[in-house]
Design a protein around this motif. Structure first.
Motif, PDB file in Angstrom:
ATOM      1  N   ALA A  74       0.837  -1.199   0.000  1.00 44.61           N
ATOM      2  CA  ALA A  74       0.000   0.000   0.000  1.00 44.61           C
ATOM      3  C   ALA A  74       0.870   1.246   0.000  1.00 44.61           C
ATOM      4  O   ALA A  74       1.857   1.326   0.736  1.00 44.61           O
ATOM      5  CB  ALA A  74      -0.928   0.014   1.215  1.00 44.61           C
ATOM      6  N   SER A  76      -0.508   4.908   0.368  1.00 39.09           N
ATOM      7  CA  SER A  76      -1.797   5.568   0.514  1.00 39.09           C
ATOM      8  C   SER A  76      -1.810   6.406   1.780  1.00 39.09           C
ATOM      9  O   SER A  76      -1.117   6.075   2.753  1.00 39.09           O
ATOM     10  CB  SER A  76      -2.913   4.508   0.581  1.00 39.09           C
ATOM     11  N   THR A 118      -3.452   0.402  -3.313  1.00 41.66           N
ATOM     12  CA  THR A 118      -3.187  -0.819  -2.557  1.00 41.66           C
ATOM     13  C   THR A 118      -3.225  -1.968  -3.558  1.00 41.66           C
ATOM     14  O   THR A 118      -4.251  -2.204  -4.198  1.00 41.66           O
ATOM     15  CB  THR A 118      -4.232  -1.034  -1.458  1.00 41.66           C
ATOM     16  N   TRP A 218      -1.630  -1.785   8.829  1.00 38.65           N
ATOM     17  CA  TRP A 218      -1.634  -0.440   8.255  1.00 38.65           C
ATOM     18  C   TRP A 218      -0.670   0.512   8.954  1.00 38.65           C
ATOM     19  O   TRP A 218      -0.624   1.692   8.624  1.00 38.65           O
ATOM     20  CB  TRP A 218      -3.045   0.150   8.302  1.00 38.65           C
TER      21      TRP A 218
END
Length: 293
Positions: A74, A76, A118, A218
């Motif tokens: 990812a 982002s 992602t 994350w």
């Protein structure tokens, strides 16, 4: 291994990334062209053939995150469900909708500039004879992709992965791609991350120094380089947890259990680091799930 996707597929409305004319574009299979012409990259209709992606501005400021348990990379601005929902509300593009398996590539509604993405990391390894090293000698074009027009689209994930012996480059691509430098464009979209195009068609991506960016989910990875030996351990992980070995481990293959245990022992000898723990915990979880030990 997890599917690593968050979000979901949205209705296709024909969004495209702008292409400029390009001479002597690298050949791409017609099946790939048909698939991607209705997804992210359009065909050029000029007599010059397929074009190059429109790249503007500076690379994204977001640090890549490579989740082994999620099976994704990812780049982002989002860090949780709330910020992910905010990103989706402010952007358009592709998303993994109701387990469609699509990659998530999002462009800002305000200016059609790439905001984040992602991408799934395939479980299937590339054939032994497949050699993507010509891509690594292609000059970098720093910046972000600019969408041709607003609208959602589908973006199917790449189908196979390759890593060099020192695990300095993780390369994921579609199975019908034959890498070459001729007609190739390598867009440096973020720190250590490149989109690769051939003849105006998206054909794969590259994450450099992938061990530096390992995360559980994350969270952001540590800012420093991975400790000595971790890249080698990641190379061993990618060589072990790959199809068809995954199917064999799920069938409790004894030889592969020894390979898994050897990897865990190797990790235990490395310096303490959150990224070492990412690999070790994930391997231990899979060992417990598949071998019921």
């Amino acid at each position: 291994m997890g599917d690593g996707s968050g979000g979901g597929k949205v209705p296709e409305t024909g969004s495209k990334v702008r292409a400029a004319d390009s001479e002597r574009a690298a050949p791409v299979s017609q099946e790939r062209v048909r698939n991607l012409s209705k997804a992210l990259i359009p065909l050029s209709t000029t007599s010059a053939g397929l074009g190059k992606p429109d790249v503007k501005g500076s690379p994204l400021p977001h640090t890549p995150r490579y989740s082994l348990s999620g099976g994704f990379v990812a780049v982002s601005p989002h860090t949780d469900q709330r910020t992910h929902e905010a990103l989706l509300a402010e952007t358009y593009g592709s998303v993994d909708w109701l387990w469609s398996g699509d990659d998530e590539i999002r462009f800002a509604k305000a200016d059609s500039m790439l905001r984040g993405f992602t991408l799934a990391v395939p479980e299937r390894g590339a054939p032994d004879a497949w050699d993507p090293t010509p891509w690594l000698s292609t000059p970098l074009h720093p910046g972000v992709l600019h969408a041709l027009s607003p609208g959602n689209f589908e973006a199917k994930p790449t189908e196979m992965r390759w890593v060099d012996d020192s695990a300095q480059h993780l390369i994921c691509a579609f199975s019908d791609v034959e890498p070459a430098t001729h007609g190739c464009v390598r867009v440096r979209a973020a720190q250590g991350f490149d989109f690769v195009f051939a003849g105006g068609v998206y054909v794969g991506w590259i994450l450099s120094a992938p061990a530096d960016f390992l995360v559980r989910e994350w969270e952001l990875p540590p800012a420093d380089e991975a400790p000595a030996g971790l890249a080698g351990a990641l190379h061993a992980y990618l060589g072990t947890f790959v199809e068809p070995k995954i199917d064999r481990m799920q069938d409790k293959d004894a030889a592969l259990l020894r390979e898994v245990d050897s990897l865990l022992a190797r990790l235990a000898l490395l310096p303490a680091d959150p990224r070492r723990d990412v690999i070790a915990e994930h391997v231990a979880d899979l060992r417990a799930d598949w071998y019921e030990l």
